[in-house]
Design an enzyme around this catalytic site. Structure first.
Site, PDB file in Angstrom:
ATOM      1  N   LYS A  89       0.849  -1.191   0.000  1.00 42.73           N
ATOM      2  CA  LYS A  89       0.000   0.000   0.000  1.00 42.73           C
ATOM      3  C   LYS A  89       0.885   1.241   0.000  1.00 42.73           C
ATOM      4  O   LYS A  89       1.775   1.383   0.835  1.00 42.73           O
ATOM      5  CB  LYS A  89      -0.883  -0.035   1.253  1.00 42.73           C
ATOM      6  CG  LYS A  89      -2.145   0.773   1.160  1.00 42.73           C
ATOM      7  CD  LYS A  89      -2.998   0.488   2.390  1.00 42.73           C
ATOM      8  CE  LYS A  89      -4.297   1.232   2.356  1.00 42.73           C
ATOM      9  NZ  LYS A  89      -5.007   1.111   3.630  1.00 42.73           N
TER      10      LYS A  89
HETATM   11  O1  G3P Z   1      -9.038   2.239   4.529  1.00 44.32           O
HETATM   12  C1  G3P Z   1      -8.879   3.548   4.967  1.00 44.32           C
HETATM   13  C2  G3P Z   1      -9.487   3.710   6.296  1.00 44.32           C
HETATM   14  O2  G3P Z   1      -8.807   2.960   7.254  1.00 44.32           O
HETATM   15  C3  G3P Z   1      -9.663   5.092   6.730  1.00 44.32           C
HETATM   16  O3  G3P Z   1     -10.829   5.082   7.443  1.00 44.32           O
HETATM   17  O4  G3P Z   1     -12.475   5.874   9.033  1.00 44.32           O
HETATM   18  O5  G3P Z   1     -10.048   6.520   9.299  1.00 44.32           O
HETATM   19  O6  G3P Z   1     -11.429   7.490   7.470  1.00 44.32           O
HETATM   20  P1  G3P Z   1     -11.212   6.313   8.360  1.00 44.32           P
END
Ligand code: G3P
Length: 220
Positions: A89
Site C-alpha cells: 500500500k
Molecule cells: O481504509 C482507509 C481507512 O482505514 C480510513 O478510514 O475511518 O479513518 O477514514 P477512516
C-alpha cells in the site's frame, strides 16, 4: 464486489473470515497503532499472522511508511516478500506513483491509498496500481460526496478500460456498502461493524420469531 475488512485487529479478522464472505484485509499505520503494534519486526510479524488467518488467495494490504521513492521501493519489496497475500500500500504522492509504476514492472501488487480526486485516480491507474483506495467517509466528513467520487472514477475507468480495481475505503456504515455496490465499486473495505450491520432487519427477526412460534404450536 469483493469484501475486505479494514482493521489490524486479529479477532475482527478471524470473525470476518469465519463469516465465509471475506475476500481480503486492508490495514494502515493508524490501524496498526490502534492495536498497539510497533517496531519493525512486530509489525512484519503481525502482517504474517493476518495472512495466515485469512488463508491463501486473499489480498492483505500492508502500507509503507517511507515517503521517498527509494525508501518506498526498499520497504515495499520487503513487505512483498513476507507472504504471497501481501499487497504493497503506497500513498498518492509523486514518489508514491513512481514507486507504484516500479512495483508494477516487478509484478508486485499495489494499493494506492489516500485518494480524494478523479485526477489522482487516473494517475494511479496509469502507474498500473492493482487497487485504488478513494476515502469516501473522509470526503463525506467535509460535506462533499464520497459516493459521487466512486461513480466518477467508475465512469472514467470504464471509458478508458483501466485495469485498476476501485477499492472504496473509509467506509463508515452499512449504507455506504450498499451505495458503493450501486456505484460499481470493485471492492469495499470496511470495519467489521459495517459488514455485520448488513444482516439486520427487524422484519427478519419478527418473521423468524413467528415461524418458530407457529412451528412450536403445531408440534406441541
Ligand atoms: O481504509 C482507509 C481507512 O482505514 C480510513 O478510514 O475511518 O479513518 O477514514 P477512516
Amino acid at each position: 464486489m469483493l469484501f475486505f475488512v479494514d482493521t489490524a485487529n486479529l479477532d475482527h479478522i478471524r470473525e470476518a473470515t469465519e463469516l465465509g464472505i471475506l475476500d481480503g484485509v486492508t490495514t494502515n499505520p493508524s490501524l496498526m497503532a490502534k492495536e498497539g503494534i510497533s517496531g519493525v519486526e512486530p509489525v512484519l510479524n503481525h502482517y504474517r499472522k493476518i495472512c495466515e488467518i485469512v488463508g491463501p488467495g486473499r489480498d492483505v494490504s500492508a502500507e509503507v511508511i517511507s515517503t521517498d521513492y527509494e525508501g518506498m521501493v526498499q520497504e515495499g519489496k520487503k513487505l512483498a516478500q513476507l507472504h504471497e497475500n501481501i499487497v504493497v500500500k503506497v500513498p498518492m504522492t509523486r514518489d508514491g506513483v513512481k514507486a507504484i509504476a516500479h512495483f508494477t514492472e516487478l509484478g508486485i501488487k499495489t494499493n494506492c491509498t489516500l485518494v480524494f480526486s478523479a485526477g489522482q485516480a487516473i494517475l494511479a491507474a496509469k502507474a498500473g496500481a492493482t487497487y485504488l483506495s478513494p476515502f469516501i467517509g473522509r470526503i463525506d466528513d467535509m460535506s462533499w460526496d464520497g459516493i459521487e467520487l466512486i461513480k466518477e472514477i467508475v465512469e472514467i475507468y470504464t471509458l478508458q478500460d483501466f485495469d485498476t480495481s476501485i477499492l472504496a475505503a473509509s467506509i463508515r456504515s452499512p449504507l455506504h456498502i450498499v451505495q458503493c455496490a450501486k456505484a460499481g465499486a470493485d471492492v469495499v473495505t470496511c470495519p467489521l461493524s459495517a459488514i455485520t450491520g448488513l444482516f439486520y432487519h427487524p422484519l427478519t427477526d419478527i418473521g423468524l420469531a413467528k415461524f418458530l412460534a407457529d412451528h412450536k404450536k403445531a408440534n406441541s
